[in-house]
Design a protein around this motif. Structure first.
Motif, mmCIF file in Angstrom:
data_model
loop_
_atom_site.group_PDB
_atom_site.id
_atom_site.type_symbol
_atom_site.label_atom_id
_atom_site.label_comp_id
_atom_site.label_asym_id
_atom_site.label_seq_id
_atom_site.Cartn_x
_atom_site.Cartn_y
_atom_site.Cartn_z
ATOM 1 N N UNK A 66 0.804 -1.208 0.000
ATOM 2 C CA UNK A 66 0.000 0.000 0.000
ATOM 3 C C UNK A 66 0.840 1.262 0.000
ATOM 4 N N UNK A 67 0.209 2.376 0.370
ATOM 5 C CA UNK A 67 0.864 3.682 0.372
ATOM 6 C C UNK A 67 1.090 4.142 1.808
ATOM 7 N N UNK A 68 2.287 4.732 2.038
ATOM 8 C CA UNK A 68 2.671 5.155 3.379
ATOM 9 C C UNK A 68 3.182 6.590 3.355
ATOM 10 N N UNK A 69 2.954 7.296 4.458
ATOM 11 C CA UNK A 69 3.423 8.676 4.584
ATOM 12 C C UNK A 69 4.946 8.674 4.726
ATOM 13 N N UNK A 70 5.608 9.498 3.928
ATOM 14 C CA UNK A 70 7.073 9.607 4.004
ATOM 15 C C UNK A 70 7.527 10.973 4.494
ATOM 16 N N UNK A 71 6.610 11.956 4.535
ATOM 17 C CA UNK A 71 6.986 13.289 5.019
ATOM 18 C C UNK A 71 7.288 13.200 6.513
ATOM 19 N N UNK A 72 8.496 13.555 6.912
ATOM 20 C CA UNK A 72 8.919 13.375 8.294
ATOM 21 C C UNK A 72 8.558 14.548 9.185
ATOM 22 N N UNK A 73 8.531 15.747 8.627
ATOM 23 C CA UNK A 73 8.342 16.917 9.468
ATOM 24 C C UNK A 73 7.887 18.085 8.618
ATOM 25 N N UNK A 74 7.072 18.934 9.210
ATOM 26 C CA UNK A 74 6.684 20.162 8.515
ATOM 27 C C UNK A 74 7.727 21.250 8.697
ATOM 28 N N UNK A 75 8.702 20.983 9.569
ATOM 29 C CA UNK A 75 9.760 21.960 9.829
ATOM 30 C C UNK A 75 10.848 21.823 8.775
ATOM 31 N N UNK A 76 11.249 22.922 8.171
ATOM 32 C CA UNK A 76 12.281 22.917 7.149
ATOM 33 C C UNK A 76 13.327 23.973 7.481
ATOM 34 N N UNK A 77 14.557 23.800 6.997
ATOM 35 C CA UNK A 77 15.554 24.858 7.199
ATOM 36 C C UNK A 77 15.126 26.126 6.470
ATOM 37 N N UNK A 78 15.531 27.291 6.952
ATOM 38 C CA UNK A 78 15.215 28.533 6.235
ATOM 39 C C UNK A 78 15.880 28.544 4.865
ATOM 40 N N UNK A 79 15.318 29.302 3.935
ATOM 41 C CA UNK A 79 15.859 29.368 2.585
ATOM 42 C C UNK A 79 16.973 30.410 2.494
ATOM 43 N N UNK A 80 17.938 30.198 1.593
ATOM 44 C CA UNK A 80 18.971 31.221 1.364
ATOM 45 C C UNK A 80 18.367 32.456 0.719
ATOM 46 N N UNK A 81 19.027 33.555 0.905
ATOM 47 C CA UNK A 81 18.626 34.811 0.263
ATOM 48 C C UNK A 81 19.825 35.321 -0.517
ATOM 49 N N UNK A 82 19.826 35.087 -1.820
ATOM 50 C CA UNK A 82 20.977 35.428 -2.646
ATOM 51 C C UNK A 82 21.093 36.948 -2.786
ATOM 52 N N UNK A 83 22.252 37.488 -2.440
ATOM 53 C CA UNK A 83 22.495 38.930 -2.545
ATOM 54 C C UNK A 83 23.734 39.166 -3.395
ATOM 55 N N UNK A 84 23.719 40.257 -4.106
ATOM 56 C CA UNK A 84 24.843 40.600 -4.984
ATOM 57 C C UNK A 84 25.223 42.058 -4.786
#
Length: 476
Positions: A63-81
């Motif tokens: 059958x099908x099983x949940x694989x998502x472990x957490x709703x918490x994710x690392x923050x995203x980078x903010x590319x600056x130049x």
């Protein structure tokens, strides 16, 4: 919204809210069909969409099983130049060669590799198709298809674009030795030594090497991890430097994985048309999407023949076959002539085998399996980064492809980290190899295109410890 999409969104919301947790089994297709009052086909489509998003996974006869472990994710980078854009010569090849050489042995954990695992591709089936197709190959085809390539393959490629609503005539397609040759031919068709070319920042190192080899100057334009190249900064670069071409990746940019929204692509094409500057569009990752439909390339909005669209089968079907193509618009004749006077032709047996494989079907099924595998592997990598890397680490969240871009805490030297990791049998791609300015000194690119196992899990944990130690050393 279609019924299966609504059902998938409802289940996804339950997973993200924690109602359904990692390891939970989803209702069977039959039970879900009965309880929801929908057809089994609708449930199948919803479950497939959730698989593509990396939230669930099928287990054979279980059958099908949940694989998502957490709703918490690392923050995203903010590319600056820096605001002062410069046009400068490129000198990155030695660094790139040094890093790539470290990924050529199986003894090294290939987190710095530019390629997904070859085990993800139907190479045995392709070999059988090639053995069959070559036996019936017309000897004259080695001459007739020399340039621009096998007519059957060009037709199959055109049909795939047509399925996405993009009109491409087979005669517009030039078959090349992989996408990199297509990109280089387009670059040569549009520029001369000393010209300025706009690239993204960070940029695919292959673009940097191509500019370096033919004596072109790079103008780096900031690229956001989610939406791609900054169009306002691009317009400034067009006015200030008057480049002869732009080399950009609109779908799952390498190394960030960013995906330009359709409106941004439309605005990009219109902006370049106003300045009469061609776009060399690298779209090798376009088939590796995790959503429910393939993102269209910028070529779809091109009414002036200024978009020189390039892609290949190397990342999605046949690594090692080295079969790519260019759809070069008003530059098609120039690209075909350059192909004729450089490498002359692409392997006839490889072209014929791919044409037969595409015509017989099975490609879409392979792509679904590949996308699912990459989506699940991405989830494993992101959660491992969250567990093992120190606070202050930022990570991208690509909607396709197989690269993660990590921005490490200030003071962590990516080149030194590369050397330390390699001494422990782990390869990574340090940020400076993706910039003509050697920027992104505290960034790395990781490849999640290899199946998650104990060896890779241990390597990511070791990397996290090395980063933590470097961060602590910088505080002393």
């Amino acid at each position: 919204m279609k019924l299966y999409e609504a059902l998938a969104d409802e289940i996804a919301q339950s997973i993200r809210a924690g109602v359904m947790k990692f390891g939970d089994r989803l209702p069977s297709v039959r039970k879900a069909s009965q309880s929801r009052g929908v057809s089994p086909a609708t449930v199948f489509e919803a479950y497939y969409l959730l698989e593509a998003r990396g939230l669930i996974r099928a287990r054979e006869r279980s059958g099908y099983y949940v694989t998502a472990r957490s709703a918490v994710l690392p923050p995203e980078p903010d590319i600056a130049m820096p605001s002062d854009q410069q046009s400068k010569p490129v000198d990155v090849s030695e660094l790139v060669f040094a890093v790539l050489e470290s990924t050529r042995t199986r003894d090294v954990v290939p987190l710095g590799s530019a390629f997904p695992s070859p085990l993800l591709f139907p190479l045995p089936k392709l070999a059988r198709v090639m053995a069959s197709s070559v036996q019936g190959m017309d000897p004259w085809s080695t001459v007739d298809d020399m340039t621009p390539g096998n007519a059957g393959l060009r037709r199959q490629i055109a049909l795939r674009y047509l399925a996405d609503g993009i009109q491409v005539h087979p005669d517009e397609i030039v078959i090349t030795n992989g996408a990199l040759e297509a990109l280089n031919l387009c670059l040569m068709a549009a520029t001369r030594p000393g010209d300025a070319v706009v690239i993204e920042s960070p940029a695919f190192y292959g673009a940097l090497q191509a500019l370096e080899r033919v004596g072109l100057r790079a103008v780096e334009v900031p690229t956001h991890p989610r939406d791609g190249v900054d169009l306002a900064a691009l317009e400034q670069a067009l006015i200030k430097h008057q480049p002869k071409a732009c080399w950009l990746m609109t779908n799952f940019q390498h190394p960030l994985g960013s995906l330009m929204p359709d409106q941004n692509k439309r605005d990009l094409v219109a902006l370049l048309a106003r300045h009469d500057v061609p776009l060399i569009e690298d779209d090798v990752y376009g088939e590796l999407y995790f959503g429910n439909k393939r993102p269209v390339p910028a070529k779809a909005f091109d009414a002036n023949g200024l978009v020189m669209h390039c892609s290949s089968f190397s990342k999605c079907l046949a690594p090692g076959y080295r079969v790519g193509w260019a759809i070069a618009g008003r530059y098609t004749r120039a690209v075909a002539r350059l192909k004729l006077t450089t490498t002359l032709s692409t392997s006839a047996p490889a072209q014929l085998a791919l044409a037969d494989y595409l015509a017989k079907g099975g490609y879409e099924r392979h792509l679904r399996q590949l996308r699912q595998a990459l989506s699940v592997q991405q989830g494993e990598f992101i959660q491992a980064v969250l567990r093992h890397f120190p606070p202050g680490t930022r990570a991208t969240r690509p909607e396709g492809g197989y690269f993660l871009w990590l921005e490490l805490p200030e003071g962590v030297d990516a080149l030194q980290l590369h050397r330390q990791a390699l001494a422990l049998g782990i390869s990574i791609a340090p940020g400076p190899m993706f910039s003509a300015r050697r920027a992104f000194a505290n960034c790395i690119r990781l490849n999640y295109g290899h199946p998650w196992d104990a060896r890779i899990a241990a390597a990511v944990e070791t990397l996290g410890k090395l980063v933590s130690a470097a961060q602590e050393a910088g505080r002393v």
